[in-house]
Design a protein around this motif. Structure first.
Motif, mmCIF file in Angstrom:
data_model
loop_
_atom_site.group_PDB
_atom_site.id
_atom_site.type_symbol
_atom_site.label_atom_id
_atom_site.label_comp_id
_atom_site.label_asym_id
_atom_site.label_seq_id
_atom_site.Cartn_x
_atom_site.Cartn_y
_atom_site.Cartn_z
ATOM 1 N N PHE A 70 -21.058 18.375 11.524
ATOM 2 C CA PHE A 70 -22.264 18.719 10.261
ATOM 3 C C PHE A 70 -23.423 17.452 11.139
ATOM 4 N N ALA A 71 -24.258 18.570 11.192
ATOM 5 C CA ALA A 71 -25.782 17.858 12.271
ATOM 6 C C ALA A 71 -26.981 17.920 11.164
ATOM 7 N N ALA A 72 -27.524 17.541 11.569
ATOM 8 C CA ALA A 72 -28.931 17.602 10.544
ATOM 9 C C ALA A 72 -29.665 18.000 12.393
ATOM 10 N N ALA A 73 -30.694 19.076 12.232
ATOM 11 C CA ALA A 73 -31.470 20.189 13.050
ATOM 12 C C ALA A 73 -33.495 19.815 12.303
ATOM 13 N N GLY A 74 -33.990 19.401 13.608
ATOM 14 C CA GLY A 74 -35.143 18.532 13.692
ATOM 15 C C GLY A 74 -35.895 20.600 12.936
ATOM 16 N N ASP A 75 -35.379 20.863 12.535
ATOM 17 C CA ASP A 75 -36.097 22.413 12.186
ATOM 18 C C ASP A 75 -35.725 22.075 10.239
ATOM 19 N N TRP A 106 -19.859 22.566 12.422
ATOM 20 C CA TRP A 106 -19.655 23.504 13.741
ATOM 21 C C TRP A 106 -17.989 23.306 12.975
ATOM 22 N N ASN A 107 -17.541 24.790 13.185
ATOM 23 C CA ASN A 107 -16.268 24.530 12.976
ATOM 24 C C ASN A 107 -14.981 24.716 14.098
ATOM 25 N N LEU A 133 -30.673 15.940 15.331
ATOM 26 C CA LEU A 133 -31.398 13.970 14.905
ATOM 27 C C LEU A 133 -30.034 13.643 14.825
ATOM 28 N N ALA A 134 -29.011 14.490 14.168
ATOM 29 C CA ALA A 134 -27.565 13.226 14.030
ATOM 30 C C ALA A 134 -27.060 14.203 13.315
ATOM 31 N N ALA A 135 -25.965 13.319 13.988
ATOM 32 C CA ALA A 135 -23.905 14.803 13.436
ATOM 33 C C ALA A 135 -23.385 13.169 13.073
ATOM 34 N N ALA A 136 -21.874 13.759 12.599
ATOM 35 C CA ALA A 136 -21.083 12.983 12.031
ATOM 36 C C ALA A 136 -19.858 14.080 11.176
ATOM 37 N N PHE A 137 -18.980 13.504 11.551
ATOM 38 C CA PHE A 137 -17.909 14.638 11.161
ATOM 39 C C PHE A 137 -17.038 14.510 9.614
ATOM 40 N N ALA A 138 -16.908 15.962 9.432
ATOM 41 C CA ALA A 138 -17.031 16.698 8.008
ATOM 42 C C ALA A 138 -16.225 15.338 7.529
ATOM 43 N N PRO A 139 -16.579 14.598 6.237
ATOM 44 C CA PRO A 139 -15.522 13.469 5.629
ATOM 45 C C PRO A 139 -13.921 14.678 5.336
ATOM 46 N N GLY A 140 -13.122 13.740 5.818
ATOM 47 C CA GLY A 140 -11.602 14.481 4.926
ATOM 48 C C GLY A 140 -11.154 15.809 5.469
#
Length: 840
Positions: free
Chosen positions: A642-647, A653-654, A628-635
Motif C-alpha cells: 500500500f502507498a499514499a500518493a501526493g494527490d 501494488w499487487n 509520500l509513504a509505502a508499507a507492505f500490506a499487513p498479513g
C-alpha cells in the motif's frame, strides 16, 4: 351396429362395412379390375386405407357375387418354435401358407408344409364347378402389405424369385385363380423385375389416393348421420381444414395451408375423439327420441381436432386401462417399454411380437393384452398356433414415441436404475452386483416406482443372488478377520515370552560388562576433562588477544575516517557535497568506535546545520504526484504494497500494477500568489496505522521563507508559539482486516506549526503504539502521540530544542533537572544524548 360410428386408428374389417364411407368410386374400380384381370396391383401411401378398402369394401362385394376369397395373407411372420428355419424351403411361401392354414383338412398342420409349393397348397382349396357350369368360380388370393417381401428376411433374398416362380406356376395350374397385390407405393420399383413372371406383366394397377374433399366429408358426416347426429356445416369445414392442413416452406420459414388430401387414419382418430366427448345421451342410437338439438358445433372441432394429440391421448388412456386391467401384475411403464421396443423397431417401423421372442408378449398379462386389443391399439393374429401382436397402424408410431418420452421423464432416475439393472441381466454372466450397485437396485425394487416401471424376473433374481453372495462374502471376510486376529494374538503372546527370556539373559550378561565399561569411561572422562580445560584456557587467551587487536584496528580505521572528514571540511573549494562526504565518514567512524567523542561533536555540529543531502534515487511518482509513504500490506505477501500518493489516493501494488483503492484527501488547487505545500504520510512499523497531513496552501512569501537554508542559531530559535503559528490537522487511518484496506479511526488531531513548514518527520516506537511528530522550520517542535486501543491521542503538546551545552560537553540541549525527560534512552559516559524541554 357397433357402439361407435368410427373404428378409430385400426383398419376396417368386413364387419365394419356399415361404417365404411367415402370410398364408393374406388371400391367399384378395384372390383372391376379384379373381375377382369388375373393379377392386379393396388398401391398407395402408408395409411391411405388399402387394407380397409379391400376388407370392408371389395371383399364383401366379391363374396356377395359368390367369389371364394381366401384370408388376406402376408409374406412376413414368425416361425413356430418347433420349425427350424433351415427346414423351410421358401420363407415367403411358408409365411403366406400360415395365413391360409385354417383351410387345411383336419389332422394337418402347417408344420407339415415347410416344403409345400403354392400350387400344391391351393389346388385342394379350389371349389368344384357348380351344376351347369364348365369351370369353378374364381379363387381370389390377396397378398396384403406386400412391401414386407423386400423389407423382411433380407438374408434370404435368394428365395424371392422362386416365390414368383411358384406364384406363376399356381396361376398356370389354376386357371380360375386371381391374385391381388397390396403394397406401399415406394416399393413398386423393387417389384418391377418380377412383373414379367405374372399375367399381363402386372400392368393392371390401381393407385389409391388419400381421401379428398367430398369423400372425406362423406367419411365424417355419414357415420354421424347413421346415429341421428348432424354436423354443423361450419364445423365440418373447420374439421376438413384441420385434417388437410400441411406446412409449406417459404425460405427459412414455414406456413400452414390447406392441402389436397386427408389422412384416413387421422380422420378416424379425430372423429372417434369427437364421438367420445359428446354428451352420453347423444350416443343412444338413431332410434332414440331426439328434439333435433343434436348438432355438433365448431367448439368440439377446436377442442378435439389435433391428430397427434388425439392419438397420444388415446394411447395414454389405453395403456393406463390395460395396466389397471392386469390387476397389478404389470405396470404402465413396462407396457410402454413393450410398445417402444417390441412393437416399434429401432428404425421407427412396426414390429411383430410373439411368445418366446425377446421382449415377448408372454410377459404381458392376458387381461392387459385383451384391453389393448379391444381398444384397437394392437392387433392379434393366430398363425398356426403362434400368437403375434403388432400395432394396428403405422400412424401410431410417432405419437407413441413422443408420449413414452414425455411420460418416462417423470421417472428419469428410477428408469435409469431399472435400465442399468436390465443391462446386467442381458450380459448373461454369473457376475454379481457390487455393494453400491446392489444397494441402488434394492432401493429401486422397494420403491413405488417399481410397480409402475416394472422389473423382470431375471433382474429380481440377480438382486437376490447378489445379496446372498455379498452376505456370504461379508461373513467369510468376518470369519477370516477373526481367525487372523486370534492368530495374531497367539503370535504376540509367544513373541512376548521369548522377548522376556532373551531380555533377562542379556541383562545378566551385560551387567558385568557395563560395570567395567563405566569404570573405563570415568577414567577417560576425567583425563579428557583436564585436557579440555587446559586447551580452553589457551583458546581464551588467544581470543582475547585477537579481540584486542581487532578493536585497535577498528579504532585506527575510525581515526582515519575522522581525519578524512576533517580534510573534507577543511577543503575550501566550492564542493556542494563536502558536508555530505564528511558526515558519511563521521557516521562510519562512530560505527567503528562509539567512544570517539571528537567524531560525535563534529557530527552533531553538521546535523545542526542545513546540510544538503542529494537524493539516493529519483523519486517515484504515481501519474501526476509523488508517493509520500509505502508499507507492505499487513498479513499479505511481499508483492502486496500500500502507498499514499501526493494527490490523495491510497494505492495498492499487487506485484504487477499500481491501482488506486481509496481517496485519503483532496489536494487543494493554488490560486494566484499561492503555492501548495506538500502533504506528509507515515505508516507504522507493523503497517496497522497510517498518519496523513493533507497538503495546504501558503503564500509565496511563506513558501520562500520555508525554503532550504542554514538553521537559525542562538536565542532566536527559542521563540514562542505565538509568533505566527498555524493549526495543522492530522488524519489517522487504521487497517481493517474485514475490508482489506485502511479506514478512518476517530476524529482528526490538531497541533501547531509554523506557516510554510516543510520539514515534518514521524518517529514510531517499535511496538507502533507511540509516535513522535517533528516539525522544523527555524525552530524545532515535537509532538508525542500515544495509542489507546483503536485510537490515538495527544500526550504532550510541544517540545522545543535548545542548543546550549551542559557540563558533559557532548549534549545538544540544556534543561533544568525538574523538566528533563529522556526520550531516546538512557545515556552512558562518553555517549551522545538528546534531551528535550517540554513546554507547558
Amino acid at each position: 351396429m357397433s357402439d361407435s360410428p368410427f373404428v378409430g386408428p385400426r383398419p376396417f374389417e368386413k364387419e365394419d362395412s356399415d361404417r365404411f364411407f367415402g370410398r364408393t368410386r374406388e371400391t367399384e374400380e378395384l372390383l372391376s379390375l379384379i373381375i377382369a384381370h388375373r393379377a392386379v396391383l393396388v398401391y398407395a401411401q402408408s395409411g391411405a386405407g388399402k387394407s380397409s378398402l379391400l376388407r370392408a369394401g371389395v371383399i364383401k362385394r366379391l363374396e356377395e357375387q359368390q367369389y371364394p376369397v381366401l384370408r388376406s395373407a402376408r409374406v412376413h411372420g414368425l416361425l413356430p418354435n418347433d420349425v427350424p428355419p433351415e427346414s423351410v424351403q421358401n420363407i415367403f411361401v411358408y409365411h403366406a401358407l400360415q395365413y391360409w392354414a385354417a383351410a387345411l383338412p383336419n389332422g394337418q398342420s402347417i408344420k407339415d408344409h415347410a416344403k409345400t409349393t403354392l400350387s400344391e397348397f391351393l389346388k385342394p382349396l379350389v371349389a368344384a364347378p357348380e351344376a351347369g357350369e364348365e369351370s369353378s368360380p374364381p379363387l381370389i388370393v390377396i397378398l396384403d402389405q406386400f412391401e414386407e417381401f423386400f423389407t423382411t428376411n433380407q438374408h434370404r433374398w435368394q428365395e424371392r424369385r422362386p416365390f414368383f416362380d411358384q406364384l406363376a406356376q399356381a396361376l398356370h395350374d389354376l386357371p380360375t385363380m386371381k391374385v391381388v397385390f397390396v403394397m406401399r407405393e415406394e416399393y413398386i420399383a423393387q417389384l418391377e423385375p418380377f412383373a414379367d413372371l405374372l399375367p399381363e406383366k402386372l400392368r393392371p394397377r390401381m393407385h389409391l389416393e388419400r381421401l379428398r374433399g367430398n369423400a372425406a366429408r362423406s367419411a365424417v358426416v355419414k357415420p354421424f348421420q347413421n346415429w341421428g347426429l348432424s354436423l354443423d356445416p361450419n364445423a365440418a369445414d373447420e374439421l376438413m381444414a384441420e385434417l388437410s392442413e400441411i406446412r409449406v416452406a417459404e425460405g427459412d420459414k414455414f406456413r400452414e395451408t390447406r392441402g389436397e388430401f386427408v389422412e384416413p387414419v387421422q380422420l378416424q382418430v379425430v372423429c372417434q375423439s369427437l364421438w367420445e366427448n359428446l354428451p352420453s345421451e347423444w350416443k343412444n342410437g338413431p332410434n332414440a327420441s331426439s328434439d333435433g338439438s343434436r348438432l355438433i358445433t365448431a367448439e368440439y372441432i377446436e377442442r378435439f381436432g389435433d391428430v397427434d394429440n388425439a392419438l397420444a391421448c388415446y394411447y395414454d388412456r389405453s395403456v393406463e386401462r390395460a395396466a389397471a386391467a392386469s390387476e397389478g401384475r404389470i405396470g404402465e411403464g413396462e407396457l410402454r417399454r413393450w410398445f417402444g421396443t417390441a412393437l416399434i423397431t429401432p428404425t421407427g417401423t412396426r414390429g411383430l411380437a410373439f411368445r418366446g421372442a425377446p421382449g415377448a408378449t408372454w410377459r404381458i398379462p392376458g387381461l392387459a393384452l385383451k384391453e389393448l386389443e379391444e381398444a384397437h391399439v394392437i392387433r392379434r393374429e393366430d398363425r398356426s398356433g403362434t400368437i403375434t401382436h403388432e400395432l394396428t397402424h403405422d400412424r401410431f408410431i410417432e405419437p407413441i414415441q413422443k408420449s413414452n418420452h414425455k411420460w418416462l421423464a417423470g421417472y428419469q432416475e428410477a428408469e435409469r436404475i431399472r435400465a442399468k439393472l436390465e443391462q446386467y441381466v442381458n450380459r448373461e454372466s454369473d457376475e454379481s452386483l457390487d455393494d453400491v450397485e446392489l444397494r441402488e437396485a434394492e432401493e429401486y425394487l422397494n420403491s413405488p416406482a417399481t410397480r409402475v416401471l416394472g422389473a423382470s424376473p431375471e433382474a429380481r433374481q440377480l438382486v437376490k443372488r447378489s445379496r446372498k453372495a455379498l452376505d456370504e462374502e461379508k461373513k467369510r471376510q468376518a470369519e477370516e478377520l477373526e481367525e487372523a486376529r486370534r492368530r495374531a494374538e497367539e503370535q504376540e503372546q509367544l513373541r512376548r515370552a521369548e522377548t522376556e527370556k532373551v531380555t533377562l539373559l542379556r541383562r545378566q550378561r551385560n551387567f558385568g560388562v557395563i560395570v567395567v565399561v563405566l569404570g573405563v569411561i570415568v577414567l577417560i572422562a576425567l583425563a579428557a576433562l583436564g585436557y579440555l580445560m587446559n586447551e580452553k584456557r589457551k583458546i581464551w587467551k588467544q581470543t582475547a588477544a585477537q579481540l584486542q587487536q581487532d578493536r585497535q584496528t577498528l579504532i585506527e580505521k575510525g581515526k582515519s575516517l575522522r581525519e578524512s572528514a576533517k580534510a573534507a571540511l577543511a577543503n575550501r573549494t566550492d564542493d556542494p557535497i563536502k558536508d555530505v562526504t564528511a558526515l558519511r565518514n563521521l557516521a562510519l567512524a562512530l560505527n567503528l568506535n562509539r567512544q570517539d567523542v571528537e567524531a560525535a561533536k563534529m557530527a552533531g555540529n553538521l546535523l545542526l546545520q542545513r546540510v544538503w543531502c542529494p537524493p539516493a534515487a529519483s523519486e517515484v511518482r504515481y501519474r501526476r504526484d509523488t508517493l509520500l509513504a509505502a508499507a507492505f500490506a499487513p498479513g499479505g505477501s511481499n508483492n502486496e504494497i500500500f502507498a499514499a500518493a501526493g494527490d490523495g489516493q491510497l494505492l495498492f501494488w499487487n506485484g504487477r500494477e499500481l491501482s488506486p483503492v481509496e481517496s485519503l484527501f483532496e489536494k487543494p488547487k493554488p490560486k494566484e500568489r499561492e503555492v501548495a505545500q506538500p502533504g506528509f504520510a507515515s505508516f507504522s512499523p507493523n503497517a496497522q496505522w497510517l498518519f496523513i497531513i493533507a497538503p495546504t496552501l501558503a503564500s509565496n512569501a511563506n513558501a520562500e521563507f520555508a525554503g532550504p537554508g542554514p538553521p537559525q542559531q542562538g536565542p532566536a530559535a527559542g521563540g514562542s508559539a505565538g509568533s505566527g503559528e498555524e493549526t495543522c490537522k492530522l488524519q489517522i487511518w487504521r487497517w481493517s482486516l474485514h475490508k482489506g484496506t485502511y479506514e478512518r479511526a476517530g476524529e482528526e488531531l490538531e497541533f501547531q506549526r509554523f506557516p510554510g513548514s516543510r520539514m515534518i518527520n514521524f518517529a514510531w516506537s517499535p511496538e507502533s503504539d507511540r509516535v513522535v511528530l517533528i516539525n522544523t522550520r527555524q525552530r524545532d517542535q515535537m509532538y508525542l502521540f500515544r495509542g489507546e486501543g483503536r485510537h490515538f491521542g495527544t500526550t504532550s503538546r510541544a517540545i522545543e530544542q535548545t542548543e546550549q551545552h551542559e557540563n558533559c560537553g557532548a549534549c545538544l540541549c540544556r534543561i533544568p533537572h525538574r523538566h528533563r525527560r529522556n526520550l531516546c534512552g538512557s545515556g552512558k559516559a562518553g555517549t551522545t544524548q538528546r534531551r528535550f524541554h517540554r513546554r507547558g
